[in-house]
Design an enzyme around this catalytic site. Structure first.
Site, mmCIF file in Angstrom:
data_model
loop_
_atom_site.group_PDB
_atom_site.id
_atom_site.type_symbol
_atom_site.label_atom_id
_atom_site.label_comp_id
_atom_site.label_asym_id
_atom_site.label_seq_id
_atom_site.Cartn_x
_atom_site.Cartn_y
_atom_site.Cartn_z
ATOM 1 N N ASP A 114 0.697 -0.996 0.134
ATOM 2 C CA ASP A 114 -0.015 0.393 -0.088
ATOM 3 C C ASP A 114 1.021 0.689 0.093
ATOM 4 O O ASP A 114 1.159 2.486 -1.273
ATOM 5 C CB ASP A 114 -0.861 0.597 1.423
ATOM 6 C CG ASP A 114 -1.911 -0.877 1.173
ATOM 7 O OD1 ASP A 114 -1.331 -2.285 0.408
ATOM 8 O OD2 ASP A 114 -2.835 -1.346 1.829
ATOM 9 N N ARG A 142 -1.807 3.815 16.757
ATOM 10 C CA ARG A 142 -1.450 5.702 15.906
ATOM 11 C C ARG A 142 -0.688 6.938 16.631
ATOM 12 O O ARG A 142 -0.451 7.602 15.702
ATOM 13 C CB ARG A 142 -2.961 4.996 15.180
ATOM 14 C CG ARG A 142 -3.324 4.185 14.263
ATOM 15 C CD ARG A 142 -2.237 3.374 14.018
ATOM 16 N NE ARG A 142 -2.765 2.633 13.017
ATOM 17 C CZ ARG A 142 -1.489 1.139 12.460
ATOM 18 N NH1 ARG A 142 -0.710 2.018 12.756
ATOM 19 N NH2 ARG A 142 -2.410 0.375 11.847
ATOM 20 N N ASP A 151 -8.514 3.891 10.596
ATOM 21 C CA ASP A 151 -7.347 3.768 10.575
ATOM 22 C C ASP A 151 -6.835 5.397 10.369
ATOM 23 O O ASP A 151 -6.547 6.256 11.120
ATOM 24 C CB ASP A 151 -5.787 3.250 10.623
ATOM 25 C CG ASP A 151 -5.407 2.081 11.303
ATOM 26 O OD1 ASP A 151 -5.585 2.307 13.032
ATOM 27 O OD2 ASP A 151 -4.748 1.070 11.176
ATOM 28 N N SER A 164 -4.141 -8.327 4.837
ATOM 29 C CA SER A 164 -4.141 -6.839 5.025
ATOM 30 C C SER A 164 -3.572 -7.404 6.775
ATOM 31 O O SER A 164 -4.449 -8.331 7.660
ATOM 32 C CB SER A 164 -5.339 -6.314 5.572
ATOM 33 O OG SER A 164 -4.579 -5.086 6.359
#
Length: 408
Positions: A20, A102, A131, A185
């Site tokens: 990605d 995050r 996210d 993923s």
């Protein structure tokens, strides 16, 4: 896409070197005709990070604009441990392994953006997931006027298949899993590994064993239990089996113990912040052990009122972390209350690890509120007058008796 008037000269990309973000790097260069600065965070994901540097250089990123930072100690000390003090579980089960990483990534991205004079930051989160919210709430909290580029909300590469086609057209290496297919993923750090998509999308189907990467199958774990101790000071783990250790080292060692005994697997259908339900597989071996150990030391050191209030606050705290509000005033207010509760949470917990299970089998503390003299079934020599219970019960029963008489 950002308005034409918002010319982007330099952007800091949260870059893993995976499919990605490798596609995003090229896409940013083409679409915005800008210089890309890559930032790769070492959060203990357990993989070699130098390939990310090499891939970034191959894509034309200047060596001085490739940042690979070891954030493992900061991650555990300043993010995982404060969260663990709260006993937070999202929807009663999820230990928030992705969520808690995050805000640290966002914070470091903003710091780098300021260092290199970047106009914008970018991430690889999709428009369907949580996210994107977590990253961007972090960005805006720390740099209110920063420009954010979220390619998944802008480009026409609307599927994994289209993404792979773009990668092949631009000679971007596409990773394969051990069956020779493009991988599902995944996200990994020192706290957990998560997997989503492909074979996991049907919630009726059992997770295939090949999806698990961090734990042995509990059925194949050792046939003998293993006993360990964890020492706590003011709510944080400081030693394993009597040996003092740093936060990141402690979690690393617990991960290995959890891996060996098949601990920490979770198959969860959760409610995403953006509104949909999703099915994910989580492996949190060390975090599962640590969470239960922390609850064990709290059992003997926290007053009932404080303990029960913490249990009321924990779901709210977990929801704030899950939804991306780490830098919000309400999370900081909750943290202050939680941290105050941990002042006397010190001592040792003994645990048994066996075939996927973690069992508290002993706890001791110099700050213990447990009184064997009071609780004993033997003669307590007057430490507790059982006759006092009669008045206590009558006062608590008064309203119930009045209700009963009225409604008889």
């Amino acid at each position: 896409m950002l308005p034409v008037t918002d010319q982007i000269n330099r952007v800091v990309l949260a870059y893993s070197g995976g499919l990605d973000t490798s596609v995003i790097l090229k896409w940013l260069q083409q679409t915005y005709n800008c210089e890309v600065v890559t930032f790769t965070a070492d959060l203990g994901q357990g993989e070699e990070l130098e390939p990310a540097r090499q891939k970034a250089q191959m894509a034309g990123v200047k060596p001085e604009h490739i940042f690979i930072d070891d954030l493992r100690e900061e991650f555990v000390r300043d993010y995982v441990f404060p969260m663990m003090r709260s006993n937070a579980l999202y929807e009663g089960l999820y230990l928030l392994g992705t969520s808690i990483a995050r805000p640290l990534i966002a914070k470091r991205q903003i710091e780098i953006a300021r260092m290199v004079g970047a106009d914008a930051v970018s991430h690889g989160a999709t428009g369907k997931g949580n996210d994107q919210v977590r990253f961007e709430l972090g960005y805006y909290a720390l740099a209110p006027d920063i420009k954010v580029i979220a390619p998944w909300r802008e480009w026409d590469l609307t599927s994994r298949t289209r993404l792979i086609e773009f990668a092949e057209q631009h000679q971007i290496p596409v990773a394969k899993d051990k069956r020779g297919e493009s991988p599902f993923s995944t996200d990994a750090n020192l706290l957990h590994t998560s997997s989503e998509g492909k074979v996991l999308e049907n919630p009726w189907d059992e997770v295939p064993d090949y999806v698990y990467s961090r734990t042995v199958n509990p059925e194949d774990a050792p046939d003998s239990p293993e006993y360990i101790t964890i020492d706590f000071e003011r709510g944080d783990g400081v030693a394993l089996n009597g040996e003092a250790t740093s936060p990141a080292t402690l979690l690393t060692k617990l991960n290995e113990l959890g891996r060996r005994h098949g601990i920490g697997r979770l198959d969860l259908v959760e409610n995403r912040f953006v509104g949909m339900k999703s099915r994910g597989m989580y492996e949190t071996p060390g975090g599962t052990i640590y969470h239960l150990a922390h609850r064990g030391i709290e059992q003997i050191t926290l007053d009932r009122g404080a303990a029960h209030l913490k249990d009321e606050l924990a779901p709210r705290y977990a929801e704030l972390i899950y939804n991306g509000f780490w830098f919000s005033p309400e999370r900081e207010m909750l943290q202050a209350a939680i941290d105050h509760s941990q002042t006397k949470v010190s001592g040792t917990v003994r645990l048994k690890l066996y075939k996927g299970g973690v069992y508290i089998v002993g706890r001791k503390s110099p700050n213990s509120l447990y009184s064997e003299k009071v609780v004993t079934f033997e003669d307590d020599q007057g430490a507790y007058d059982q006759r006092d219970a009669a008045g206590f019960i009558k006062l608590n029963a008064l309203r119930l008796r009045l209700l009963g008489r009225r409604d008889a």
